[in-house]
Design a protein around this motif. Sequence first.
Motif, short mmCIF file in Angstrom:
data_model
loop_
_atom_site.label_atom_id
_atom_site.label_comp_id
_atom_site.label_asym_id
_atom_site.label_seq_id
_atom_site.Cartn_x
_atom_site.Cartn_y
_atom_site.Cartn_z
N HIS A 75 0.85 -1.18 0.00
CA HIS A 75 0.00 0.00 0.00
C HIS A 75 0.89 1.23 0.00
O HIS A 75 2.08 1.16 0.32
CB HIS A 75 -0.90 0.02 1.23
CG HIS A 75 -1.82 -1.15 1.35
ND1 HIS A 75 -2.92 -1.31 0.56
CD2 HIS A 75 -1.78 -2.25 2.16
CE1 HIS A 75 -3.55 -2.44 0.88
NE2 HIS A 75 -2.86 -3.03 1.85
N MET B 288 -9.63 3.26 0.45
CA MET B 288 -8.69 2.96 1.53
C MET B 288 -8.23 4.26 2.16
O MET B 288 -7.25 4.88 1.74
CB MET B 288 -7.50 2.17 0.97
CG MET B 288 -6.54 1.75 2.05
SD MET B 288 -5.45 0.46 1.50
CE MET B 288 -4.32 0.46 2.89
N HIS C 20 -9.28 0.00 -3.46
CA HIS C 20 -8.15 0.93 -3.36
C HIS C 20 -8.57 2.38 -3.11
O HIS C 20 -8.04 3.06 -2.24
CB HIS C 20 -7.31 0.82 -4.64
CG HIS C 20 -6.37 1.94 -4.88
ND1 HIS C 20 -5.26 2.14 -4.10
CD2 HIS C 20 -6.37 2.94 -5.80
CE1 HIS C 20 -4.61 3.22 -4.54
NE2 HIS C 20 -5.27 3.71 -5.56
N GLU D 273 -0.95 3.37 -3.81
CA GLU D 273 -0.47 2.22 -4.57
C GLU D 273 -1.70 1.38 -4.88
O GLU D 273 -2.41 0.96 -3.95
CB GLU D 273 0.52 1.37 -3.77
CG GLU D 273 1.89 1.96 -3.63
CD GLU D 273 2.70 1.93 -4.92
OE1 GLU D 273 2.31 1.25 -5.88
OE2 GLU D 273 3.73 2.63 -4.94
N TYR D 274 -1.95 1.09 -6.14
CA TYR D 274 -3.16 0.35 -6.48
C TYR D 274 -3.16 -1.01 -5.79
O TYR D 274 -2.21 -1.78 -5.91
CB TYR D 274 -3.29 0.17 -8.00
CG TYR D 274 -4.56 -0.54 -8.33
CD1 TYR D 274 -5.79 0.10 -8.17
CD2 TYR D 274 -4.56 -1.86 -8.75
CE1 TYR D 274 -6.97 -0.56 -8.43
CE2 TYR D 274 -5.74 -2.53 -9.01
CZ TYR D 274 -6.95 -1.87 -8.85
OH TYR D 274 -8.12 -2.52 -9.10
N CYS D 275 -4.24 -1.28 -5.03
CA CYS D 275 -4.27 -2.51 -4.23
C CYS D 275 -5.60 -3.24 -4.37
O CYS D 275 -6.03 -3.93 -3.46
CB CYS D 275 -3.98 -2.19 -2.77
SG CYS D 275 -5.09 -0.97 -2.06
N CYS E 79 -4.57 5.89 -0.03
CA CYS E 79 -3.64 4.88 -0.50
C CYS E 79 -3.25 5.26 -1.92
O CYS E 79 -4.11 5.50 -2.76
CB CYS E 79 -4.28 3.49 -0.48
SG CYS E 79 -3.14 2.21 -1.03
CU1 CUA Z 1 -4.08 0.18 -0.46
CU2 CUA Z 1 -4.34 1.08 -2.64
#
Ligand code: CUA
Length: 178
Positions: A124, A170, A167, A161-163, A159
Motif C-alpha cells: 500500500h 482505503m 483501493h 499504490e493500487y491494491c 492509498c
Molecule cells: Cu491500499 Cu491502494
Amino acid sequence: MTSISPPSDKHWWKEPIEKAELIWIAIVVVWGIILTLMMPFWHVYGKQNLSSEAYKTTPEVYMKKVQAGVDQYTVRTDNGKPVVKPPVGSDVYMLGRLWEWWPVLELQVGQSYRLHLASMDWQHGWSLQPANLNVQVLPGYDMVMTVTPNKVGEYSIVCNEYCGIGHHMMLGKIHVVE
Ligand code: CUA
C-alpha cells in the motif's frame, strides 16, 4: 564462414562518432547526473520524503503492537474506528490493510512521535494529505519515522499504490490538536 552482405569497410566499429551523436551522449550523461543528484537534494529540501528506518516484522507481531496501542490509548471512536491518542514522544502504530488505514491517530502539535507503519497483506502507499508525505508500506516491514506535526488540523490518509477493488476507499485519518 562468409556473410551474404559483408560490410565494405571491415573496420566499421572504428568509424569516428558523429558530432551530433556525441552532443546527445553528453546531454544524456549530464542529465543523468542531474537527476541522480536531485534524489538526495529533494530528500533534504523537498520535505516530502521522510527519513525512515525499516525493520523486519510479521503481520501477527505488528498487529499485537497496534492492538496494544488501541487498548491502552483509545479516547473515542470516529466512524467506528478507534481514535488513539498516544503519549507524547512514544511509539505510535498504524496499519494498512484491505482496505483501510487503522486506527485513527490524535497527535499533539509541536510534539515528536515515532510513527510506525506496516501492511497486513500487500503493498500500500501511505499518503498524508494535504501535507503530501508519502511512504511505501509493505508486508513484513515496520517502517519507522520520527514525525513532529507542525500544524493543527485534520489530515487525511489515502492509498496511492493500487491494491485492488477497494483501493480508492482505503482511507485513514490523523487529528493534530493543541
Ligand atoms: Cu491500499 Cu491502494
